[in-house]
Design a protein around this motif. Structure first.
Motif, PDB file in Angstrom:
ATOM      1  N   THR A  31      62.506  21.913  24.506  1.00  0.00           N
ATOM      2  CA  THR A  31      61.956  21.727  25.856  1.00  0.00           C
ATOM      3  C   THR A  31      60.940  22.803  26.215  1.00  0.00           C
ATOM      4  O   THR A  31      60.043  22.574  27.019  1.00  0.00           O
ATOM      5  CB  THR A  31      63.073  21.704  26.928  1.00  0.00           C
ATOM      6  OG1 THR A  31      63.753  22.962  26.922  1.00  0.00           O
ATOM      7  CG2 THR A  31      64.060  20.587  26.670  1.00  0.00           C
ATOM      8  N   GLY A  32      61.065  23.989  25.587  1.00  0.00           N
ATOM      9  CA  GLY A  32      60.094  25.058  25.847  1.00  0.00           C
ATOM     10  C   GLY A  32      58.682  24.609  25.493  1.00  0.00           C
ATOM     11  O   GLY A  32      57.706  24.974  26.156  1.00  0.00           O
ATOM     12  N   ARG A  87      51.720  28.508  20.859  1.00  0.00           N
ATOM     13  CA  ARG A  87      52.609  29.631  20.518  1.00  0.00           C
ATOM     14  C   ARG A  87      51.960  30.996  20.750  1.00  0.00           C
ATOM     15  O   ARG A  87      52.440  31.996  20.237  1.00  0.00           O
ATOM     16  CB  ARG A  87      53.059  29.540  19.043  1.00  0.00           C
ATOM     17  CG  ARG A  87      53.805  28.257  18.718  1.00  0.00           C
ATOM     18  CD  ARG A  87      55.234  28.259  19.223  1.00  0.00           C
ATOM     19  NE  ARG A  87      55.707  26.899  19.417  1.00  0.00           N
ATOM     20  CZ  ARG A  87      56.762  26.559  20.160  1.00  0.00           C
ATOM     21  NH1 ARG A  87      57.457  27.482  20.776  1.00  0.00           N
ATOM     22  NH2 ARG A  87      57.112  25.324  20.304  1.00  0.00           N
ATOM     23  N   GLY A 125      66.606  25.152  25.402  1.00  0.00           N
ATOM     24  CA  GLY A 125      65.795  25.542  26.562  1.00  0.00           C
ATOM     25  C   GLY A 125      66.457  26.629  27.365  1.00  0.00           C
ATOM     26  O   GLY A 125      67.064  27.559  26.798  1.00  0.00           O
ATOM     27  N   ARG A 126      66.324  26.529  28.693  1.00  0.00           N
ATOM     28  CA  ARG A 126      66.909  27.540  29.583  1.00  0.00           C
ATOM     29  C   ARG A 126      67.939  26.934  30.532  1.00  0.00           C
ATOM     30  O   ARG A 126      68.824  27.617  31.015  1.00  0.00           O
ATOM     31  CB  ARG A 126      65.811  28.191  30.456  1.00  0.00           C
ATOM     32  CG  ARG A 126      64.660  28.835  29.702  1.00  0.00           C
ATOM     33  CD  ARG A 126      65.135  30.065  28.958  1.00  0.00           C
ATOM     34  NE  ARG A 126      64.036  30.843  28.378  1.00  0.00           N
ATOM     35  CZ  ARG A 126      63.317  30.465  27.328  1.00  0.00           C
ATOM     36  NH1 ARG A 126      63.546  29.317  26.726  1.00  0.00           N
ATOM     37  NH2 ARG A 126      62.355  31.243  26.864  1.00  0.00           N
ATOM     38  N   ILE A 128      69.396  23.599  30.005  1.00  0.00           N
ATOM     39  CA  ILE A 128      69.888  22.333  29.429  1.00  0.00           C
ATOM     40  C   ILE A 128      71.356  22.121  29.817  1.00  0.00           C
ATOM     41  O   ILE A 128      71.718  21.057  30.309  1.00  0.00           O
ATOM     42  CB  ILE A 128      69.707  22.298  27.884  1.00  0.00           C
ATOM     43  CG1 ILE A 128      68.273  22.713  27.493  1.00  0.00           C
ATOM     44  CG2 ILE A 128      70.047  20.913  27.339  1.00  0.00           C
ATOM     45  CD1 ILE A 128      67.174  21.941  28.161  1.00  0.00           C
ATOM     46  N   ARG A 176      59.621  38.297  30.883  1.00  0.00           N
ATOM     47  CA  ARG A 176      59.929  36.857  30.841  1.00  0.00           C
ATOM     48  C   ARG A 176      61.394  36.616  31.156  1.00  0.00           C
ATOM     49  O   ARG A 176      61.733  35.723  31.923  1.00  0.00           O
ATOM     50  CB  ARG A 176      59.602  36.273  29.461  1.00  0.00           C
ATOM     51  CG  ARG A 176      58.119  36.017  29.263  1.00  0.00           C
ATOM     52  CD  ARG A 176      57.841  35.503  27.875  1.00  0.00           C
ATOM     53  NE  ARG A 176      58.487  34.227  27.626  1.00  0.00           N
ATOM     54  CZ  ARG A 176      58.630  33.689  26.418  1.00  0.00           C
ATOM     55  NH1 ARG A 176      58.192  34.319  25.364  1.00  0.00           N
ATOM     56  NH2 ARG A 176      59.203  32.518  26.278  1.00  0.00           N
TER      57      ARG A 176
HETATM   58  O1   DC Z   1      61.685  28.536  24.778  1.00  0.00           O
HETATM   59  P1   DC Z   1      60.209  28.950  24.969  1.00  0.00           P
HETATM   60  O2   DC Z   1      59.965  30.412  24.765  1.00  0.00           O
HETATM   61  O3   DC Z   1      59.295  28.096  24.167  1.00  0.00           O
HETATM   62  O4   DC Z   1      59.914  28.634  26.532  1.00  0.00           O
HETATM   63  C1   DC Z   1      58.702  28.983  27.169  1.00  0.00           C
HETATM   64  C2   DC Z   1      58.930  29.163  28.657  1.00  0.00           C
HETATM   65  O5   DC Z   1      59.245  27.910  29.243  1.00  0.00           O
HETATM   66  C3   DC Z   1      60.095  30.091  29.043  1.00  0.00           C
HETATM   67  O6   DC Z   1      59.652  31.408  29.332  1.00  0.00           O
HETATM   68  C4   DC Z   1      60.678  29.469  30.272  1.00  0.00           C
HETATM   69  C5   DC Z   1      60.232  28.046  30.250  1.00  0.00           C
HETATM   70  N1   DC Z   1      61.335  27.109  29.976  1.00  0.00           N
HETATM   71  C6   DC Z   1      62.080  26.702  31.063  1.00  0.00           C
HETATM   72  O7   DC Z   1      61.879  27.177  32.172  1.00  0.00           O
HETATM   73  N2   DC Z   1      63.052  25.765  30.893  1.00  0.00           N
HETATM   74  C7   DC Z   1      63.308  25.257  29.672  1.00  0.00           C
HETATM   75  N3   DC Z   1      64.254  24.321  29.545  1.00  0.00           N
HETATM   76  C8   DC Z   1      62.562  25.680  28.542  1.00  0.00           C
HETATM   77  C9   DC Z   1      61.577  26.632  28.735  1.00  0.00           C
END
Ligand code: DC
Length: 221
Positions: A31-32, A87, A125-126, A128, A176
């Motif tokens: 999802t990121g 990236r 993700g963050r 999920i 972050r």
């Molecule tokens: O997992 P990543 O580093 O690729 O994610 C990039 C940014 O996206 C991360 O700093 C926060 C956001 N993110 C989010 O808020 N919710 C998610 N489910 C996945 C990522």
């Protein structure tokens, strides 16, 4: 079967989620990458991270979708495969900043829920376990110390031939984390029913083994 893996940047989520998906024959959803594709679009439009109305307007025009080619997720932004462009540090920072926006989250969460509605997934993700798939069969909160996570990013960049400064990477990771954990909507946190796995002192195989044990303990799979 839904497996949710959440955690901070550099904890090893994508490496582990990809491996688990391959082993169990599930689809891996990163999802990121969707937040990153949205961030790339905002950067291209010249919108700054603190321009809330600008982000909300642009968000409507960004068509983000996912394709799976040979099992690998490709993120498509307005018809263009942007996998190779999302990236960079610039995109990482913009993704973290713009993902605090409710409109951005609403749009991408709905896409993620649709993707998981009719197939077995490992999704990372963050939010999920807390928001996207609150009924996931297994929830893992994957983490590691800041120093270990920064060193992993540094090595990853080095492998790609990019020079970077470890101290800068560590500071950006801290920033972050802070933003992701303190934002108002769906902040990064361990779901009540998630199992914590600290990967600071573990190799990939050890993490896979530990999570596979958790999965079979919960589901018998
Ligand atoms: O997992 P990543 O580093 O690729 O994610 C990039 C940014 O996206 C991360 O700093 C926060 C956001 N993110 C989010 O808020 N919710 C998610 N489910 C996945 C990522």
């Amino acid at each position: 079967m839904k497996i949710a893996i959440d955690g901070p940047a550099g904890a090893g989520k994508s490496t582990i989620a990809k491996r688990l998906a391959a082993e169990y024959g599930y689809i891996y959803v990163d999802t990121g990458a969707m937040y990153r594709a949205m961030a790339l679009y905002l950067i291209r439009c010249g919108i700054s991270a603190d321009d809330k109305p600008g982000i909300e307007k642009a968000c409507e025009d960004a068509d983000i979708s996912i394709k799976f080619i040979d099992g690998e997720q490709k993120v498509i932004l307005n018809g263009e495969d942007v996998n190779g462009l999302i990236r960079t540090q610039e995109v990482s920072n913009m993704a973290s900043a713009s993902s605090v926006n409710g409109k951005v989250r609403e749009k991408l969460v709905s896409l993620q829920q649709k993707l998981a509605s009719d197939t077995d997934v490992v999704m990372d993700g963050r939010d999920i376990g807390t928001k996207v798939l609150p009924d996931a069969d297994v929830k893992i909160y994957l983490t590691a110390s800041t120093a270990v996570r920064a060193k992993r990013r540094y090595d990853e960049l080095k492998q790609k031939g990019e020079t970077s400064d470890l101290a800068v990477i560590e500071r950006e990771i801290e920033e972050r984390d802070h933003r992701d954990m303190t934002r108002e909507i769906s902040p990064l946190k361990q779901a009540d029913d998630a199992v914590l796995v600290d990967t600071s002192d573990l190799g990939i195989e050890e993490v896979i083994k530990e999570i596979s044990k958790i999965i079979s303990g919960k589901t018998g799979a």
